[in-house]
Structures are given as C-alpha cells and as structure tokens.
Design a protein around this motif. Structure first.
Motif, PDB file in Angstrom:
ATOM      1  N   UNK A  70       0.819  -1.214   0.000  1.00  0.00           N
ATOM      2  CA  UNK A  70       0.000   0.000   0.000  1.00  0.00           C
ATOM      3  C   UNK A  70       0.851   1.263   0.000  1.00  0.00           C
ATOM      4  N   UNK A  71       2.133   1.112   0.323  1.00  0.00           N
ATOM      5  CA  UNK A  71       2.988   2.290   0.359  1.00  0.00           C
ATOM      6  C   UNK A  71       3.534   2.624  -1.028  1.00  0.00           C
ATOM      7  N   UNK A  72       3.271   1.761  -1.980  1.00  0.00           N
ATOM      8  CA  UNK A  72       3.702   2.019  -3.346  1.00  0.00           C
ATOM      9  C   UNK A  72       2.609   2.814  -4.058  1.00  0.00           C
ATOM     10  N   UNK A  73       2.947   4.052  -4.450  1.00  0.00           N
ATOM     11  CA  UNK A  73       1.951   4.941  -5.056  1.00  0.00           C
ATOM     12  C   UNK A  73       1.257   4.326  -6.270  1.00  0.00           C
ATOM     13  N   UNK A  74       1.912   3.401  -6.918  1.00  0.00           N
ATOM     14  CA  UNK A  74       1.281   2.759  -8.064  1.00  0.00           C
ATOM     15  C   UNK A  74      -0.061   2.170  -7.649  1.00  0.00           C
ATOM     16  N   UNK A  75      -0.058   1.439  -6.553  1.00  0.00           N
ATOM     17  CA  UNK A  75      -1.282   0.774  -6.129  1.00  0.00           C
ATOM     18  C   UNK A  75      -2.349   1.742  -5.627  1.00  0.00           C
ATOM     19  N   UNK A  76      -1.912   2.798  -4.975  1.00  0.00           N
ATOM     20  CA  UNK A  76      -2.930   3.742  -4.513  1.00  0.00           C
ATOM     21  C   UNK A  76      -3.592   4.436  -5.698  1.00  0.00           C
TER      22      UNK A  76
END
Lengths: 338, 338
Positions: A70-76
């Motif tokens: 969740x800390x990877x901006x891609x997923x957010x």
DNA sequence: CAACGTGAGTGAAACGATTCAATAACTCGT
DNA sequence: ACGAGTTATTGAATCGTTTCACTCACGTTG
C-alpha cells in the motif's frame, strides 16, 4: 440501547414496514407520514444497522482490493481508479495490504469471503490461493489486477499491462544508447510482473543478437526502496569489467533505491550507471536524478478493473471472463540520458 | 445456494447449537462429534456469514482509519502502526481516503456508523463533523490522529506530534543558517497541522525579534506535489528583493513540488532557495536534492492510536480521554546546507 | 439406592432490517 | 350508492448465527 426500526415505528405511530419504506422507497409513502417518520428518526438518532440489511440481502455492498504494498503509489493510484468505478454503483472499496505475504493475503481473502463481498480485485502474491478459487467458484467476481492475461486463465477476468513489452522498451532504450550489458533488478522469483519484465529485457537483448552473457539478474526479496539499495550494492560489487553500466528496475521504488546507493558510492547517473524505473510514480520525476521510467496507465487500469467486476456481477453465471491489456510507454528523463 | 449452519448440522446429524460450539468453543465438544462436524463443514464448503454474527453480537470486528491522502506515505506508515495494534486483538483495519474532502469524509463515517465499527481513527478535514460527535456520543472510541491535543477537547483521545515545535525547529534551523526571510507553504486555511507548523515558524521569527515582514505565507489548496509546484511558482514570482531564500513546507510532498519547480526554473538548491520538508517520508532522502525534513515517529503514532482506542473500548463509559504527544526532530540534508 | 453432579448436546428465541401478500382507505364513474 | 381501481399501510416471515435454559445419560456419593 441501540435504536432500531421498531423504536422509530413506535414513536412515529406506524408499522416497521412503513419505516423501511421511508428508508428505501420514499416515494409511495404519504408525505405526511414520511415526515412523521423522518422526525422520529432524527429525534431518536436512528442509524441503520448494516449487518441486518446485509444479512437479509444476502450480500454486502463492499468490494475488496488486495495489493502487494500500500505504500507504493502505483497501487494507490490504481485503487483510486477502482474506487471511482465502484462508487458510481454505490459500492465501497476496502483496501487490504498483503505486504507481499501469502498468509496475510489469505487472511484478507477469508475476511472478504465471510463478509460476502460483492467482488474482489487483487494483485496476488499467490494466485493459486485456495480461497481465491473458492471465491471464483462461488460466483464472486474476481479481477486480477496488473497481470497480463495468463494463457489458459479462464477462472477470472484480468486487467494488465504488457509487462514483457514494458521490459523490452526499457532495454531497447538502453541498447540504443549504446549499452552492451544490462542488469535487471526485481523480485523475479515470486512476482510474475517481474518475471515478465525480465523476459522483456531478454527479448530486447536477443533481438540484437546478444546472448545471456549480456544480462545480469539481481534478484530482490521485495520491491521496496531498501531492496533497491541492496541490489545496487550487489551490482557495484561485481568486477568492473563485467559490471553492466545500465539497470532496468522492476519498479520505481527499486530504482530510487538503486539511485541512492549508486550516488552514495560517489558514482554518477547516468554517466557511470544508467537507470530505468517502472511505473512512473509521482516521485520518479522528483528524484535526485529524474528517472526514466515505463509508464502504465494506472487510473485506467483501476477503472477497467471496476468495469469488469461490475459487468461480471451484472451478467451472472453466463459471464465470459475478459482480459484487458494496456500498452506501456517509456518516459525518458535524466537517469539515462544527459 | 448458500450453505448455512443448518445444512452443516443436518449433514453431521447434530443440532445447530453444536455446530456453533464447534466453531466457537471447540473444547467442550466430544472429539468424535467435533470431527463429524468439521467433516461436514469441509464437505459442504461452509463459510460463516459475518453479517449474521455481527448482527447477533451487536458489533463488528472492524476499526476504521480515515486519512487525508492515502497516497502520502506518511499516512500509510501510520496505518501500519495502527494495523499492528489492531491485528493483535483480532480486529481488522479498514482504510478510507477522504482526499481532504469533507463530504467524502462524512460518507465514510456514515458507513462506519452503519457497520457498527469498534472504533475510528481519523485525521479529519472537519473535526466538527456531526457524525464524528455522534460516534463519540454513542460510546464508539474515536482517536484523533496527528493532532496535538486541542485545548479543551474532551470528546475523544488523540495522538499527535507537537507541530508548533516542529515548525519552530525548521525555521530556527534556517535562521541559524543566516536566512532573514522565510516563506511557509501549506494549506493553513484548512488544516490545523499546517496552522500549527506556521505558528511554529512565526514563533521562531519572533524569538529572534523579527516581525511579520520576515515571513511570507504561501497558501496552498492541498498538500500534494502539484500544490508545491504552484506555491513555488508564486514564490518565484515575488520581486527579487522581497523574496525569501528559504521555504518551510507543510509536508514532504509539497517540498518535493517546490524543489521540482525551483530546479526547473534553473535555480539551485540550497544556494538560491533552501527547502525544509515535513514528515521525512522515504522519498525525501532520495529527492533531487535530499530534503532536510522534520521527522515524526509515524509508526509509534499509529501504535499509540491503536493502544488508546483499545483501552477506551476496554474501559467503557468510565474511560477518561487521553492525549499522547510526541516530539518532532530535524533531519538535516542537502536541501538546506551544502 | 436416592440424591446429586457433570459433561454433552438440544432447540427455541433473539439480533434488526426487508419483503410481500394481505388489508384498509380512498377516489371515480356510472 | 356500488363495484372497480388505486394508493397507503400493515405485520408476519425471513436471513444465519449465537446464546442459554433445558434435557438426557452417566457416574459418584453418603
């Protein structure tokens, strides 16, 4: 303690059925009655009990999205796309972070199953997970996110970007710049995305008639910044002669880690080491040396996932699984040229 | 279609009560019977219906965390801390992104209310929200996250970091470096965090006997990278003479935006403009010019929030709200010295 | 051997909202 | 003024689990 429709009905002097009507089909209730009921609701501070609704309805109004990090901006960003689509249908998105851990992933799926979610989007650690199959068998829409359609995969829908092509774009760019050796950093032992990107790099090498010798694979334990740093450390430890002067990274977090380590060692980017990232997250452009990266249409990916999920739910058992694939593109920045 | 305890009971040749016992109090059921029930469960692929459990129990096993921006790593780190604490008690964390929009925030709170969540952690856009009060009045534990204890706030617990001190640390550092004018960029019209950080900057100025003239406030519309870019554009548009050569930013995303814009204009950091960020997210150290930033103990913040929430739930009505405050610290990097 | 305990299992009631067939209360047209 | 048609309201049944007072079958004990 808890206020229920019964209490509201009593206070308003109507039956529970009428209260329910006011709540769900306000037209069809005489305005005068409706006001009385609404007054009672306000006065008592009544709040629907969603568990009871769901129990009766046999299903919830949630959809879940299980991500690797969740800390990877891609997923957010993908999540934002899904959320958009879901919200339009009155569904609520529930985000779950597996931390790339199969047990956690399994726990979340169990939760979702017990909650009778309307559908699940997932970028899985373990796509062979029992519960995932179980979900699909029960007719709960499952959408694989960020995976190119696997060959015979007819169990669920998927949305993805052509990762092989992405890896190839990255590598071709480096080859065009004259690099002879190219390293690839990523968790290719566990993540299919990384496997594919690596395959793309190899394809690019092959298409120029270069054999395996021209590639170095740096296997990482995950895809976070720290993993990038350690991969770079390993790269720099190679004998100068055989050390590639260009690295393709499985994602931008890794690339940022590699960048940090390389600069930290007093080397220069791209002069000493050229770096290509993947995802083009917002921070890629703001990095110490702005990163060349492979762009994926994140928002569209999410929107497509939501669309597929809703369609499957709509069509029911007759549904034929769909696979949507997007094309990646390369954004060139200072980490490779200059 | 759906398999219920009844079906399991029938197949195992026992009563529903016994099935429930196997599920919830396995000791106290004869091993032989238990095996029969477990067999039936496996055979039918029975899965508990959480709605029914919750309905019966009168409460769920979820806690919610409403954040201002899920794409800001600060919040995901805090979430990780909360998650740790919650998981230990068998609770599940549900993340909700308000995008700094009061309506969305309200919608999520309504959802939570209807779901009968066990507690809510929130970094609010609008702390005067009706539903928030409603939650608290109903005895649902509410924990304000990332807010220093407000003066007379006796409605809920809070965990926060001393933002005034944080702002002061940042500004003092710049003053020590000889800067005479300091700009502050942040959404101080809406976010108390930003208001406090700005107040800290002013306090630092005042303590050196400098008046308002030495400060410039750049109000932003949010706290994301793009907002930082536009703030910097405004800063650079100021007449050279009055333009501060140092900026304190309300968070690191803003700082990264400012950095991008400043560099993009061909100016140098820190020579032409010094920048201090806030939060010390992972990307701060990997930025074009590594950012000096104010560190907050993110994980601890989350853990403390979970602890307070669980304690309130435990103690019930007799609970006295607690306020935990952490101290910020400054990490100096190249964006201010060098 | 009657009284008592104990351990295992039973089954009806409850949780709170929704649904739907059954009324009740109207309005019209003739 | 009567039946047909319409609109508004009712209340019992339902969803799937958990709980708890109860029964039943077996020892143990004085």
């Amino acid at each position: 303690m808890a206020v229920s429709v019964k209490d509201v009905a009593k206070l308003a002097g109507v039956s529970v059925g009428t209260v329910s009507n006011v709540l769900n089909r306000p037209t069809g209730v005489r305005p005068q009655t409706r006001e009385r009921v609404e007054g009672a609701i306000a006065q008592l501070g009544f709040i629907r009990n969603d568990s009871a609704r769901q129990l009766r309805a046999g299903r919830s109004r949630m959809i879940g999205y299980v991500v690797l990090d969740a800390a990877n901006p891609f997923f957010t960003d993908v999540a934002r796309g899904i959320d958009e689509g879901a919200r339009a249908e009155g569904l609520v998105l529930f985000l779950a972070d597996s931390h790339q851990d199969a047990d956690r992933e399994d726990q979340f799926l169990e939760q979702f199953l017990e909650q009778r979610v309307r559908g699940v989007c997932i970028t899985p650690v373990d796509s062979g997970n029992r519960r995932l199959l179980s979900l699909a068998e029960r007719g709960v829409p499952v959408v694989m996110v960020d995976r190119a359609p696997a060959s015979q995969e007819d169990r669920w829908c998927s949305v993805g970007v052509d990762d092989v092509l992405g890896g190839e774009l990255a590598a071709r760019h480096l080859l065009d710049l004259g690099h002879e050796r190219i390293a690839y950093a990523g968790d290719s032992r566990r993540l299919p995305q990384s496997v594919d990107r690596l395959a793309g790099v190899r394809r690019a090498l092959a298409s120029r008639g270069m054999d395996e010798d021209h590639g170095v694979v740096l296997h990482t334990e995950g895809m976070r910044v720290a993993d990038g740093r350690s991969a770079a450390a390993r790269l720099l430890a190679l004998p100068r002669r055989r050390r590639p002067r260009a690295v393709v990274c499985g994602n931008d977090l890794l690339a940022l880690g590699v960048l940090q380590q390389v600069i930290g060692q007093g080397l220069r980017v791209p002069a000493d080491v050229a770096i290509v990232g993947y995802d083009d997250i917002e921070f890629a452009a703001a990095a110490a040396v702005p990163l060349t990266s492979v762009v994926q249409p994140r928002l569209e990916l999410g929107r497509a996932a939501a669309r597929l999920l809703l369609r499957e739910e709509d069509e029911g058992p007759g549904h034929v699984h769909e696979h949507v694939s997007f094309e990646p593109a390369l954004v060139v920045r200072a980490s490779t040229v200059g």
